[in-house]
Design a protein around this motif. Structure first.
Motif, PDB file in Angstrom:
ATOM      1  N   GLY A 127      32.671 -49.098 -93.641  1.00  0.00           N
ATOM      2  CA  GLY A 127      34.027 -48.637 -93.370  1.00  0.00           C
ATOM      3  C   GLY A 127      34.501 -48.842 -91.942  1.00  0.00           C
ATOM      4  N   LEU A 128      33.900 -49.796 -91.243  1.00  0.00           N
ATOM      5  CA  LEU A 128      34.279 -50.053 -89.864  1.00  0.00           C
ATOM      6  C   LEU A 128      35.433 -51.040 -89.762  1.00  0.00           C
ATOM      7  CD1 LEU A 128      30.660 -50.243 -88.443  1.00  0.00           C
ATOM      8  CD2 LEU A 128      32.273 -48.330 -88.262  1.00  0.00           C
ATOM      9  N   VAL A 129      35.761 -51.673 -90.884  1.00  0.00           N
ATOM     10  CA  VAL A 129      36.847 -52.637 -90.946  1.00  0.00           C
ATOM     11  C   VAL A 129      37.244 -52.803 -92.406  1.00  0.00           C
ATOM     12  CG1 VAL A 129      35.349 -54.671 -91.119  1.00  0.00           C
ATOM     13  CG2 VAL A 129      37.586 -54.915 -90.104  1.00  0.00           C
ATOM     14  N   GLU A 130      38.513 -53.069 -92.636  1.00  0.00           N
ATOM     15  CA  GLU A 130      38.943 -53.472 -93.967  1.00  0.00           C
ATOM     16  C   GLU A 130      38.603 -54.944 -94.113  1.00  0.00           C
ATOM     17  OE1 GLU A 130      40.062 -51.366 -96.319  1.00  0.00           O
ATOM     18  OE2 GLU A 130      39.711 -49.813 -94.834  1.00  0.00           O
ATOM     19  N   SER A 131      38.398 -55.407 -95.293  1.00  0.00           N
ATOM     20  CA  SER A 131      37.843 -56.733 -95.536  1.00  0.00           C
ATOM     21  C   SER A 131      38.522 -57.870 -94.775  1.00  0.00           C
ATOM     22  CB  SER A 131      37.877 -57.040 -97.033  1.00  0.00           C
ATOM     23  OG  SER A 131      37.304 -58.297 -97.289  1.00  0.00           O
ATOM     24  N   ASN A 132      39.846 -57.961 -94.816  1.00  0.00           N
ATOM     25  CA  ASN A 132      40.526 -59.101 -94.207  1.00  0.00           C
ATOM     26  C   ASN A 132      40.983 -58.867 -92.775  1.00  0.00           C
ATOM     27  OD1 ASN A 132      40.972 -59.512 -97.299  1.00  0.00           O
ATOM     28  ND2 ASN A 132      41.254 -61.492 -96.324  1.00  0.00           N
ATOM     29  N   PHE A 133      40.511 -57.827 -92.145  1.00  0.00           N
ATOM     30  CA  PHE A 133      40.891 -57.542 -90.765  1.00  0.00           C
ATOM     31  C   PHE A 133      39.649 -57.551 -89.899  1.00  0.00           C
ATOM     32  CE2 PHE A 133      44.171 -55.654 -93.401  1.00  0.00           C
ATOM     33  CZ  PHE A 133      45.297 -56.248 -92.862  1.00  0.00           C
ATOM     34  N   GLY A 134      39.837 -57.807 -88.613  1.00  0.00           N
ATOM     35  CA  GLY A 134      38.722 -57.915 -87.692  1.00  0.00           C
ATOM     36  C   GLY A 134      38.232 -59.351 -87.632  1.00  0.00           C
ATOM     37  N   ASN A 135      37.346 -59.610 -86.681  1.00  0.00           N
ATOM     38  CA  ASN A 135      36.807 -60.953 -86.519  1.00  0.00           C
ATOM     39  C   ASN A 135      35.483 -60.908 -85.774  1.00  0.00           C
ATOM     40  OD1 ASN A 135      38.049 -60.886 -83.687  1.00  0.00           O
ATOM     41  ND2 ASN A 135      39.852 -60.874 -85.011  1.00  0.00           N
ATOM     42  N   ILE A 136      34.746 -61.994 -85.904  1.00  0.00           N
ATOM     43  CA  ILE A 136      33.398 -62.088 -85.347  1.00  0.00           C
ATOM     44  C   ILE A 136      33.262 -63.455 -84.678  1.00  0.00           C
ATOM     45  CG2 ILE A 136      30.933 -62.159 -85.915  1.00  0.00           C
ATOM     46  CD1 ILE A 136      31.588 -60.503 -88.434  1.00  0.00           C
ATOM     47  N   SER A 137      32.595 -63.485 -83.526  1.00  0.00           N
ATOM     48  CA  SER A 137      32.330 -64.777 -82.891  1.00  0.00           C
ATOM     49  C   SER A 137      30.977 -64.769 -82.195  1.00  0.00           C
ATOM     50  CB  SER A 137      33.424 -65.123 -81.877  1.00  0.00           C
ATOM     51  OG  SER A 137      33.310 -64.318 -80.718  1.00  0.00           O
ATOM     52  N   VAL A 138      30.472 -65.986 -81.983  1.00  0.00           N
ATOM     53  CA  VAL A 138      29.219 -66.212 -81.272  1.00  0.00           C
ATOM     54  C   VAL A 138      29.452 -67.366 -80.310  1.00  0.00           C
ATOM     55  CG1 VAL A 138      26.788 -66.867 -81.506  1.00  0.00           C
ATOM     56  CG2 VAL A 138      27.866 -65.472 -83.266  1.00  0.00           C
ATOM     57  N   ARG A 139      28.916 -67.229 -79.120  1.00  0.00           N
ATOM     58  CA  ARG A 139      28.997 -68.314 -78.141  1.00  0.00           C
ATOM     59  C   ARG A 139      27.827 -69.265 -78.357  1.00  0.00           C
ATOM     60  NH1 ARG A 139      30.110 -68.180 -71.714  1.00  0.00           N
ATOM     61  NH2 ARG A 139      29.851 -70.414 -71.413  1.00  0.00           N
ATOM     62  N   ALA A 140      28.136 -70.556 -78.354  1.00  0.00           N
ATOM     63  CA  ALA A 140      27.108 -71.594 -78.480  1.00  0.00           C
ATOM     64  C   ALA A 140      27.369 -72.623 -77.381  1.00  0.00           C
ATOM     65  CB  ALA A 140      27.172 -72.241 -79.860  1.00  0.00           C
ATOM     66  N   GLY A 141      26.765 -72.393 -76.215  1.00  0.00           N
ATOM     67  CA  GLY A 141      27.001 -73.274 -75.074  1.00  0.00           C
ATOM     68  C   GLY A 141      28.435 -73.159 -74.606  1.00  0.00           C
ATOM     69  N   ASP A 142      29.177 -74.271 -74.624  1.00  0.00           N
ATOM     70  CA  ASP A 142      30.573 -74.245 -74.212  1.00  0.00           C
ATOM     71  C   ASP A 142      31.516 -74.186 -75.412  1.00  0.00           C
ATOM     72  OD1 ASP A 142      30.177 -76.783 -75.168  1.00  0.00           O
ATOM     73  OD2 ASP A 142      31.183 -77.803 -73.506  1.00  0.00           O
ATOM     74  N   ARG A 143      30.983 -73.733 -76.550  1.00  0.00           N
ATOM     75  CA  ARG A 143      31.754 -73.630 -77.790  1.00  0.00           C
ATOM     76  C   ARG A 143      31.716 -72.189 -78.305  1.00  0.00           C
ATOM     77  NH1 ARG A 143      34.891 -77.572 -78.282  1.00  0.00           N
ATOM     78  NH2 ARG A 143      34.885 -77.525 -80.539  1.00  0.00           N
ATOM     79  N   ILE A 144      32.692 -71.853 -79.125  1.00  0.00           N
ATOM     80  CA  ILE A 144      32.753 -70.555 -79.795  1.00  0.00           C
ATOM     81  C   ILE A 144      32.783 -70.815 -81.291  1.00  0.00           C
ATOM     82  CG2 ILE A 144      34.082 -68.442 -80.178  1.00  0.00           C
ATOM     83  CD1 ILE A 144      35.507 -69.042 -77.481  1.00  0.00           C
TER      84      ILE A 144
END
Length: 195
Positions: A26-43
């Motif tokens: 219950g920390l987010v509704e399914s279609n809201f929020g986002n996640i990312s990871v840094r990979a060198g000079d890319r996201i």
């Protein structure tokens, strides 16, 4: 090439794992929020409108940390915010969630202020929680969050939700849960002492 494909596969599988956990708890509704990871000079970041409990390799996009590209059009609307945080901090993972108690506490505190945890874990692990202002996906929000997250593990965007950082998605997830737990305890405590 095989190594890059393996790394890319592992990244979206990790993103999928934590996306499911965010929705299940219950920390987010399914279609809201986002996640990312840094990979060198890319996201590597979730695409706009992605259901976080249904992330696949097709739901992520890779964009640059330094420059925008045409892929920004399909990346999360918060890509500009993630990019600025990565540019100005040493974090390697970011989770943005719409945790309900954190949003309520941000409304009570107001932008430019802090939420002061009343629980011992929140005081120890988080300290004061910054509440930042700025429009969704705006350069103002990107700057304000990067400023706050250079000295904190997490922050709450006024009326919008949490941004949590870490060296891994696991760490960013733990910070997300800590932010919400501390805000829930504070809300319930303040409600109880008002009676």
């Amino acid at each position: 090439m095989a190594l890059f494909l393996y790394i890319s596969l592992k990244m979206w599988q990790e993103m999928a794992k934590y996306g499911r956990k965010l929705v299940e708890h219950g920390l987010v509704e399914s279609n809201f929020g986002n996640i990312s990871v840094r990979a060198g000079d890319r996201i590597v970041i979730t695409r706009s409108g992605t259901a976080l409990d249904e992330i696949t390799g097709d739901n992520i996009v890779e964009v640059g940390i330094r420059d925008t590209s045409s892929l920004d059009m399909i990346a999360s609307s918060e890509a500009v915010v993630h990019r600025e945080i990565y540019r100005r901090t040493s974090v390697l993972a970011i989770i943005h969630a719409h945790c309900p108690y954190s949003v309520v506490e941000s409304l009570l505190a107001g932008p430019g202020n802090v939420i002061v945890p009343v629980d011992s874990e929140g005081q120890y692990f988080l300290g004061d929680i910054p509440v930042v202002g700025g429009g969704i996906g705006s350069s103002e929000l990107a700057k304000n969050l990067a400023d706050s997250l250079s000295g904190h593990r997490g922050a709450v965007v006024f009326s919008h939700g949490t941004f949590a950082t870490g060296r891994t998605l696991g760490e960013a997830y733990i910070v997300t849960t800590q932010l919400e737990h501390s805000c829930r305890v504070k809300y319930l405590y303040d409600l109880a002492v008002q009676k």
